[in-house]
Design an enzyme around this catalytic site. Structure first.
Site, short mmCIF file in Angstrom:
data_model
loop_
_atom_site.label_atom_id
_atom_site.label_comp_id
_atom_site.label_asym_id
_atom_site.label_seq_id
_atom_site.Cartn_x
_atom_site.Cartn_y
_atom_site.Cartn_z
N LYS A 81 -4.48 6.07 14.87
CA LYS A 81 -4.62 5.45 13.54
C LYS A 81 -6.10 5.51 13.13
O LYS A 81 -6.85 6.34 13.62
CB LYS A 81 -4.08 4.02 13.57
CG LYS A 81 -2.59 3.94 13.91
CD LYS A 81 -1.71 4.54 12.84
CE LYS A 81 -0.23 4.42 13.19
NZ LYS A 81 0.63 5.10 12.22
N GLY B 257 -4.71 8.22 5.57
CA GLY B 257 -3.78 9.16 6.19
C GLY B 257 -2.58 9.43 5.29
O GLY B 257 -2.09 10.55 5.20
N ASP C 149 1.98 -1.13 12.04
CA ASP C 149 0.66 -1.53 11.52
C ASP C 149 0.35 -3.00 11.81
O ASP C 149 -0.80 -3.44 11.66
CB ASP C 149 0.59 -1.28 10.00
CG ASP C 149 0.69 0.21 9.69
OD1 ASP C 149 0.39 1.03 10.58
OD2 ASP C 149 1.07 0.55 8.57
N ARG D 249 -8.43 12.27 12.56
CA ARG D 249 -6.98 12.08 12.77
C ARG D 249 -6.23 13.41 12.71
O ARG D 249 -6.58 14.30 11.95
CB ARG D 249 -6.44 11.06 11.75
CG ARG D 249 -7.06 9.68 12.00
CD ARG D 249 -6.69 8.68 10.96
NE ARG D 249 -5.28 8.34 10.98
CZ ARG D 249 -4.71 7.54 10.07
NH1 ARG D 249 -5.44 7.03 9.07
NH2 ARG D 249 -3.43 7.26 10.13
N LYS E 42 0.84 -1.21 0.00
CA LYS E 42 0.00 0.00 0.00
C LYS E 42 0.87 1.25 0.00
O LYS E 42 0.64 2.18 -0.78
CB LYS E 42 -0.93 -0.03 1.23
CG LYS E 42 -1.83 1.17 1.38
CD LYS E 42 -3.01 0.87 2.26
CE LYS E 42 -2.76 0.95 3.75
NZ LYS E 42 -2.54 2.29 4.30
N SER E 43 1.87 1.30 0.87
CA SER E 43 2.71 2.49 0.98
C SER E 43 3.42 2.78 -0.36
O SER E 43 3.52 3.94 -0.78
CB SER E 43 3.78 2.29 2.06
OG SER E 43 3.17 2.18 3.32
N GLN F 169 4.93 9.34 7.45
CA GLN F 169 4.08 10.28 6.72
C GLN F 169 4.56 11.71 6.89
O GLN F 169 4.60 12.48 5.94
CB GLN F 169 2.62 10.12 7.17
CG GLN F 169 2.06 8.77 6.74
CD GLN F 169 0.68 8.48 7.28
OE1 GLN F 169 0.12 9.26 8.04
NE2 GLN F 169 0.12 7.34 6.89
N ARG G 67 -7.43 -3.00 9.59
CA ARG G 67 -6.53 -3.94 10.28
C ARG G 67 -7.22 -4.61 11.48
O ARG G 67 -6.94 -5.75 11.81
CB ARG G 67 -5.23 -3.24 10.69
CG ARG G 67 -4.54 -2.59 9.48
CD ARG G 67 -3.05 -2.54 9.56
NE ARG G 67 -2.54 -1.76 8.43
CZ ARG G 67 -2.29 -2.25 7.21
NH1 ARG G 67 -2.43 -3.53 6.96
NH2 ARG G 67 -1.85 -1.46 6.23
N ARG H 240 -6.28 1.94 18.12
CA ARG H 240 -6.05 0.50 17.94
C ARG H 240 -5.70 -0.22 19.24
O ARG H 240 -5.80 -1.45 19.30
CB ARG H 240 -4.95 0.26 16.88
CG ARG H 240 -5.44 0.55 15.47
CD ARG H 240 -4.41 0.31 14.38
NE ARG H 240 -5.02 0.47 13.06
CZ ARG H 240 -4.35 0.63 11.93
NH1 ARG H 240 -3.03 0.64 11.93
NH2 ARG H 240 -4.98 0.75 10.78
O1 SPQ Z 1 -2.51 5.68 5.41
P1 SPQ Z 1 -2.95 5.33 6.79
O2 SPQ Z 1 -4.44 5.41 6.89
O3 SPQ Z 1 -2.27 6.15 7.84
O4 SPQ Z 1 -2.54 3.80 7.02
C1 SPQ Z 1 -1.81 3.05 8.02
C2 SPQ Z 1 -2.36 1.58 7.92
O5 SPQ Z 1 -2.55 0.90 8.91
O6 SPQ Z 1 -2.50 1.14 6.78
C3 SPQ Z 1 -1.95 3.61 9.44
F1 SPQ Z 1 -3.12 3.69 9.87
O7 SPQ Z 1 -0.43 2.94 7.70
C4 SPQ Z 1 0.54 4.01 7.74
C5 SPQ Z 1 1.59 3.69 8.79
O8 SPQ Z 1 1.05 3.51 10.06
C6 SPQ Z 1 1.16 4.09 6.37
C7 SPQ Z 1 2.44 4.86 6.35
C8 SPQ Z 1 3.02 5.29 5.05
O9 SPQ Z 1 2.70 4.71 4.01
O10 SPQ Z 1 3.87 6.22 5.09
C9 SPQ Z 1 3.14 5.15 7.50
C10 SPQ Z 1 2.68 4.78 8.85
O11 SPQ Z 1 2.15 5.93 9.50
P2 SPQ Z 1 3.14 6.97 10.23
O12 SPQ Z 1 2.30 7.53 11.33
O13 SPQ Z 1 4.35 6.26 10.62
O14 SPQ Z 1 3.53 8.03 9.35
#
Ligand code: SPQ
Length: 432
Positions: free
Chosen positions: A337, A92, A310, A121, A20-21, A168, A388, A341
């Protein structure tokens, strides 16, 4: 939906869906680069489709022939103001990374909205650094929730010490830095996923990354590339745990991404004595084989947390099947999140008799407990609109052998894993 487990366990082979990322980032990088980017094995799940739709709204030509996505990027300078607010849906990643790009668009004011869960969020975490760079990010209340308005300008480079490790926030700053003169850098105490840094370099730019310190010197011109997205270890995590806790199981997972900033779950499974083999295909992916195992307690804290953030809900489930007390600490981020969670995991697994103490920044899971409904009648496990939590519930339900359990709200799983129940069916054969 009711689930019933095949008495011989879960057996077979799965190719997990695309990461996904990386899927989000391939659309974004393709859009800000110059020339054609092709994306194979793009994750066609709701979150990544939100990113795709947003960048189309920003004027980027993106073709999809059902197999390959082709992005015709023309650089930051050709992104145009959208007619309607950009809708990040539940994602997010979409809103936070995209805000870093929007912040650099001089004179452009863009509204971003999202669904009910995303609208709770905090966006303050991106407002702070992007405003230090000169942009304006306004939103609702103290936490700066959606809808937000990002006003772009000619930014100035900054150095930013991140209060919490977050891929992020780091990515938003680095993306902004790519279109900003001078050196933009970020530092984080524990290293979060590094896909943005890797992609800047893959797209012909330059990002230096040493021990939690990442920097770019802007402005940089990126060039379109061909990408094949590897499988998502965060999706594989559900099968890794299922294979370890459902008696008699042996599951083979193909094409799993093994970027070391994402593989904390493998280290945890090994520390718990789980039978897991990781056979690399190349530098990027591996075949993972898991078998039902006797498990011991462990402590999960500190620098490993961003490498498995995650996966913690399903790791908590794993810990219910391990002897002794498993501690999860330093994971306060779980509370912000798609849902809280920590509370969601404790509430749902307790309905099945798990013994879990919630702490401010984690959980203590007292194992090993049988998982069967504690209440009479039908026990409903709910997702809180969090994909999740939905998948964790489904795997937990596989262990239930007395009483009645129903899963509700499973549509949330489409956020990251639309074929989850087909894959479960393929290795279980007993969904009724
Ligand atoms: O995109 P989203 O909704 O924040 O998704 C999540 C997930 O569980 O799929 C978190 F809720 O993943 C994030 C992850 O926790 C995806 C991500 C990224 O692609 O950069 C980074 C992580 O968040 P963070 O807070 O570390 O920036």
């Amino acid at each position: 939906m009711k689930l019933k487990i095949n008495s011989s366990g879960l057996r077979g082979e799965l190719t997990v869906p695309a990461d996904k990322s990386i899927s989000h980032r391939s659309i974004m990088f393709g859009s800000i680069a110059h020339g054609k980017t092709t994306i194979k094995n793009f994750l066609r799940a709701e979150d990544c489709l939100s990113t795709l739709a947003c960048f189309r709204q920003l004027g980027v030509e993106i073709e999809d022939d059902g197999e390959v996505i082709t992005v015709h990027g023309q650089g930051f300078e050709h992104l145009v103001p959208p007619f309607e607010p950009l809708d990040a849906g539940n994602s997010g990643t979409t809103v936070r990374l995209m805000s870093g790009i929007l912040a650099t668009l001089d004179g452009l004011s863009t509204d971003v909205i999202g669904d009910a869960s995303l609208s709770k969020r905090p966006m303050l975490r991106i407002k702070t650094p992007l405003e230090l760079m000169g942009a304006s990010v306004s939103g609702q209340g103290e936490k700066i929730t959606l809808p937000i308005t990002v006003k772009g300008t000619k930014l100035k480079a900054i150095h930013y010490d991140m209060p919490v490790a977050s891929a992020q926030v780091k990515s938003a700053i680095l993306l902004a830095g790519l279109n900003t003169p001078g050196e933009t850098s970020v530092r984080e105490d524990a290293i979060s996923r590094n896909h943005t840094e890797e992609m800047i370099n893959y797209f012909g730019g330059h990002c230096e990354s040493v021990k939690g310190h990442s920097s770019v010197i802007g402005p940089q011109r990126l060039e379109g590339r061909d990408i094949t997205v590897p499988g998502d270890i965060s999706s594989a995590a559900f099968w890794i745990v299922a294979g370890l806790i459902v008696p008699g199981s042996e599951i083979i997972l193909r094409n799993v991404g093994i970027n070391e900033t994402r593989t904390g779950i493998i280290d945890v499974v090994k520390a718990m004595g789980g039978d897991i083999k990781v056979i690399p295909d190349n530098e990027l992916t591996a075949t993972i084989v898991v078998r039902y195992s006797d498990l011991n307690e462990t402590v999960i804290e500190g620098e490993i947390i961003p490498r498995l953030i995650d996966e913690l809900p399903v790791i908590a489930l794993l810990a219910t099947q391990a002897k002794g007390d498993t501690m999860i600490r330093d994971a306060h981020e779980l509370r912000v999140k798609e849902t809280d969670r920590i509370t969601a995991v404790a509430t749902e697994l307790r309905k099945l008799g798990a013994s879990i103490d919630e702490t401010e920044d984690g959980m203590i899971i007292h194992g090993k407990t049988r998982l069967n409904p504690v209440a009479d009648g039908v026990t409903e496990l709910t997702t809180y609109h969090d994909h999740r939590i939905g998948m964790m519930n489904a795997i937990a339900a596989l262990l239930v052998d007395s009483g009645k359990v129903e899963l509700t709200g499973e549509a949330a799983i489409n956020i990251s894993y639309p074929t989850f129940f087909d894959d479960l069916d393929a290795i279980n054969h007993s969904i009724i």
